[in-house]
Design a protein around this motif. Structure first.
Motif, PDB file in Angstrom:
ATOM      1  N   GLN A   1       3.241   3.714   7.401  1.00  0.00           N
ATOM      2  CA  GLN A   1       4.181   3.496   6.441  1.00  0.00           C
ATOM      3  C   GLN A   1       5.344   4.759   6.947  1.00  0.00           C
ATOM      4  O   GLN A   1       6.400   4.502   6.588  1.00  0.00           O
TER       5      GLN A   1
ATOM      6  N   LYS B   1       0.830  -1.197  -0.102  1.00  0.00           N
ATOM      7  CA  LYS B   1       0.109   0.045   0.103  1.00  0.00           C
ATOM      8  C   LYS B   1       0.730   1.373  -0.001  1.00  0.00           C
ATOM      9  O   LYS B   1       0.338   2.466   0.337  1.00  0.00           O
ATOM     10  N   MET B   2       2.120   1.299  -0.266  1.00  0.00           N
ATOM     11  CA  MET B   2       2.985   2.540  -0.275  1.00  0.00           C
ATOM     12  C   MET B   2       2.634   3.254  -1.272  1.00  0.00           C
ATOM     13  O   MET B   2       2.245   2.922  -2.435  1.00  0.00           O
ATOM     14  N   THR B   3       2.613   4.237  -0.761  1.00  0.00           N
ATOM     15  CA  THR B   3       2.372   5.807  -1.700  1.00  0.00           C
ATOM     16  C   THR B   3       3.488   6.757  -1.747  1.00  0.00           C
ATOM     17  O   THR B   3       3.917   6.887  -0.643  1.00  0.00           O
ATOM     18  N   THR B   4       3.479   7.314  -3.021  1.00  0.00           N
ATOM     19  CA  THR B   4       4.544   8.612  -2.905  1.00  0.00           C
ATOM     20  C   THR B   4       3.701   9.913  -2.464  1.00  0.00           C
ATOM     21  O   THR B   4       4.402  10.941  -2.349  1.00  0.00           O
ATOM     22  N   GLY B   5       2.546   9.748  -2.179  1.00  0.00           N
ATOM     23  CA  GLY B   5       1.886  10.942  -1.882  1.00  0.00           C
ATOM     24  C   GLY B   5       1.918  10.994  -0.311  1.00  0.00           C
ATOM     25  O   GLY B   5       3.033  10.893   0.154  1.00  0.00           O
TER      26      GLY B   5
ATOM     27  N   PRO C   1       1.888   9.722   2.995  1.00  0.00           N
ATOM     28  CA  PRO C   1       1.950   8.433   3.594  1.00  0.00           C
ATOM     29  C   PRO C   1       1.382   8.244   4.875  1.00  0.00           C
ATOM     30  O   PRO C   1       0.955   9.223   5.647  1.00  0.00           O
TER      31      PRO C   1
END
Length: 267
Positions: A65, A55-59, A61
């Protein structure tokens, strides 16, 4: 101290809480409770990091995370400072050791009667839930580190270099080969032994203190009244031990592997 524990003497209560659930008697017996909670904490570690990875996001977190990213960056920095070789294996190893040992240590903060009472309801008469308070588990971890020390020694200088390191140092003369071999072997073997005993000793002592505090609840009212504040105070202090012992085990592992990898350059 549980109602069932109140019918026991203090010595019987302590002995009961310090007895492992073993598969059999003798040398080839297994502490099933230690193995179960070791595997359980390992699964929890993998599940948490797998979930974060998926579920990692660059937005923006999430909190979990953020914690994982900070932990990974911190441990990668520690490895970078203490291990000059390829960190592809060592950095994940350090992360695994720290989180896994931390989770095993963390079980010690669960009140001493809770998990044994659940086990009693399931027909299990003995249960010790802290794997790092079992010498078998801590030595298993340290033996793994010992094998990696040998692996990185051979990787950095070859098998011939390994033999030379333990026969021609610190006295670089063939006459002193037996002395060198003895000194270097003691130095090598002391590393996994110290790793295992340090973790075991600290966690066993912490577990025993929690049990002794629990015994106070069965005493007279004046003594029993001290139980709760002592338990809270020791639990708060023990949080530091839980984190510190995980860090020390991880840090020494990285340092030992760094020494094994770089020692030939120092010679």
């Amino acid at each position: 101290m549980s109602a069932e524990g109140a019918s026991q003497t203090s010595i019987e209560y302590i002995q009961h809480h310090l007895t492992f659930l073993t598969s059999s008697d003798g040398f080839w017996s297994f502490n099933l409770d230690s193995l179960f909670f070791t595997l359980l904490t390992g699964i929890i570690f993998l599940a948490i990091f797998y979930r974060v990875g998926k579920k990692m996001t660059t937005g923006v977190p999430g909190k979990l995370q953020c914690v994982v990213e900070m932990l990974v960056e911190w441990i990668d920095g520690v490895v970078k400072e203490n291990f000059t070789g390829n960190r592809t294996l060592v950095a994940p190893l350090a992360l695994t050791i720290f989180v896994w040992v931390f989770l095993m240590n963390l079980i010690d903060l669960v009140p001493v009667d809770y998990l044994p009472q659940v086990a009693q309801m399931l027909g299990i008469h003995y249960l010790r839930a802290v794997p790092s308070a079992d010498m078998n588990i801590t030595f298993s971890l340290s033996i793994g580190v010992f094998c990696l020390i040998l692996f990185y020694t051979v990787k950095s200088k070859g098998f011939g270099g390994l033999v030379k390191e333990y026969t021609m140092h610190p006295f670089n003369h063939p006459v002193f080969i037996p002395v060198n071999l003895l000194l270097e072997t003691v130095t090598l073997v002391s590393k996994p032994i110290s790793l295992a005993l340090r973790l075991f000793g600290n966690m066993y002592a912490g577990e025993l203190i929690f049990i002794l505090i629990a015994v106070m609840y069965s005493a007279n009212m004046a003594v029993a009244a001290l139980g709760l504040p002592l338990q809270l105070a020791w639990a708060i202090f023990h949080i530091l031990i839980v984190v510190l012992q995980a860090f020390v085990f991880m840090m020494l592992t990285v340092v030992y592997l760094g020494i094994a990898y770089n020692k030939s350059e120092a010679h």
